[in-house]
Design an enzyme around this catalytic site. Structure first.
Site, PDB file in Angstrom:
ATOM      1  N   HIS A 107       0.847  -1.187   0.000  1.00  0.00           N
ATOM      2  CA  HIS A 107       0.000   0.000   0.000  1.00  0.00           C
ATOM      3  C   HIS A 107       0.884   1.238   0.000  1.00  0.00           C
ATOM      4  O   HIS A 107       2.042   1.203   0.441  1.00  0.00           O
ATOM      5  CB  HIS A 107      -0.911   0.001   1.230  1.00  0.00           C
ATOM      6  CG  HIS A 107      -2.001  -1.016   1.179  1.00  0.00           C
ATOM      7  ND1 HIS A 107      -3.163  -0.917   1.927  1.00  0.00           N
ATOM      8  CD2 HIS A 107      -2.112  -2.170   0.469  1.00  0.00           C
ATOM      9  CE1 HIS A 107      -3.940  -1.950   1.681  1.00  0.00           C
ATOM     10  NE2 HIS A 107      -3.320  -2.734   0.801  1.00  0.00           N
ATOM     11  N   GLU A 109       0.969   3.955   1.800  1.00  0.00           N
ATOM     12  CA  GLU A 109       1.494   4.402   3.100  1.00  0.00           C
ATOM     13  C   GLU A 109       2.654   3.525   3.558  1.00  0.00           C
ATOM     14  O   GLU A 109       3.663   4.033   4.061  1.00  0.00           O
ATOM     15  CB  GLU A 109       0.373   4.382   4.155  1.00  0.00           C
ATOM     16  CG  GLU A 109      -0.756   5.347   3.878  1.00  0.00           C
ATOM     17  CD  GLU A 109      -1.890   4.732   3.080  1.00  0.00           C
ATOM     18  OE1 GLU A 109      -3.025   5.216   3.194  1.00  0.00           O
ATOM     19  OE2 GLU A 109      -1.636   3.761   2.314  1.00  0.00           O
ATOM     20  N   CYS A 137      -6.000   2.351   5.608  1.00  0.00           N
ATOM     21  CA  CYS A 137      -6.637   1.117   6.050  1.00  0.00           C
ATOM     22  C   CYS A 137      -6.037   0.687   7.390  1.00  0.00           C
ATOM     23  O   CYS A 137      -5.046   1.249   7.853  1.00  0.00           O
ATOM     24  CB  CYS A 137      -6.442   0.028   4.995  1.00  0.00           C
ATOM     25  SG  CYS A 137      -4.763  -0.655   4.956  1.00  0.00           S
ATOM     26  N   CYS A 140      -2.229   0.020   7.227  1.00  0.00           N
ATOM     27  CA  CYS A 140      -1.398   1.212   7.071  1.00  0.00           C
ATOM     28  C   CYS A 140      -1.393   2.059   8.331  1.00  0.00           C
ATOM     29  O   CYS A 140      -0.362   2.643   8.693  1.00  0.00           O
ATOM     30  CB  CYS A 140      -1.894   2.030   5.879  1.00  0.00           C
ATOM     31  SG  CYS A 140      -1.659   1.202   4.299  1.00  0.00           S
TER      32      CYS A 140
END
Length: 213
Positions: A107, A109, A137, A140
């Protein structure tokens, strides 16, 4: 548009803990935004990030995140982006590389945190702000907390992500017992709306060859 999708992953491991000229982490021809900024070694005593930062400065970094997320879609990645900022300067930034790298943890992040930690030589980014194009999410958010990030600021909400087919509600409920995290310190997790926040998801939904994940 053709992209070298391996560059998204390899860039993370190519970092050296020395001062260097910014190098591309992703190779989409439409964007020069996938880079790690030159870093001057910092003393052990650090100023708290966020002091003196205005809301307009926060919004400007979020606008850059949103633009990066749109570029991520164009390069075959997901409609998300993030950046780590220290003292008003970008240390690291990334789009979402899940489909590009076949890595479910890639992801935006997490990618940006990995790059910033590798660049600084420190897993704790206690004087930095994490900016995200969309509400992080649970994975993250947990990664940012492990990195001791004191400020996490995001543009689009979870509802915008759901509109584009990204719904992690079931994961949040399994972990938190509700849709939103609990017991976060005041000011650590901030939603800062900007008009452009839906652009990455619009680009994603308009992309006929997108790869859902």
């Amino acid at each position: 548009m053709k992209c070298n999708r391996k560059g998204c992953v390899r860039g993370i491991y190519a970092l050296k803990r020395i001062i260097h000229t910014p190098q591309p982490l992703g190779s989409c021809p439409s964007s020069a935004r996938f880079y790690v900024a030159t870093l001057t070694p910092q003393p052990q005593s650090r100023l708290q990030q966020g002091v003196g930062m205005s809301i307009e400065q926060d919004k400007q970094f979020l606008r850059q995140c949103v633009a990066l997320a749109v570029d991520s879609v164009a390069c075959g990645g997901g409609p998300f982006a993030a950046m780590v900022v220290r003292d008003g300067k970008i240390l690291a930034q990334s789009g979402n590389c899940v489909t590009n790298s076949s890595d479910p943890t890639a992801h935006a992040e997490v990618q940006a945190l990995r790059q910033a930690a590798a660049l600084t030589g420190d897993p704790h980014l206690t004087d930095c702000t994490l900016y995200a194009s969309c509400e992080p999410c649970p994975m993250c958010l947990a990664a940012a907390m492990w990195a001791h990030i004191p400020r996490i600021i995001y543009a689009a909400t979870h509802d915008e992500a759901i509109r584009a087919g990204f719904d992690d509600t079931i994961i949040a409920i399994a972990l938190y017992g509700q849709e939103l995290p609990v017991n976060l310190p005041a000011g650590r997790f901030q939603h800062l709306p900007i008009p452009e926040s839906s652009a990455p998801f619009d680009a994603w939904l308009a992309k006929e060859d997108r790869v859902p994940y």
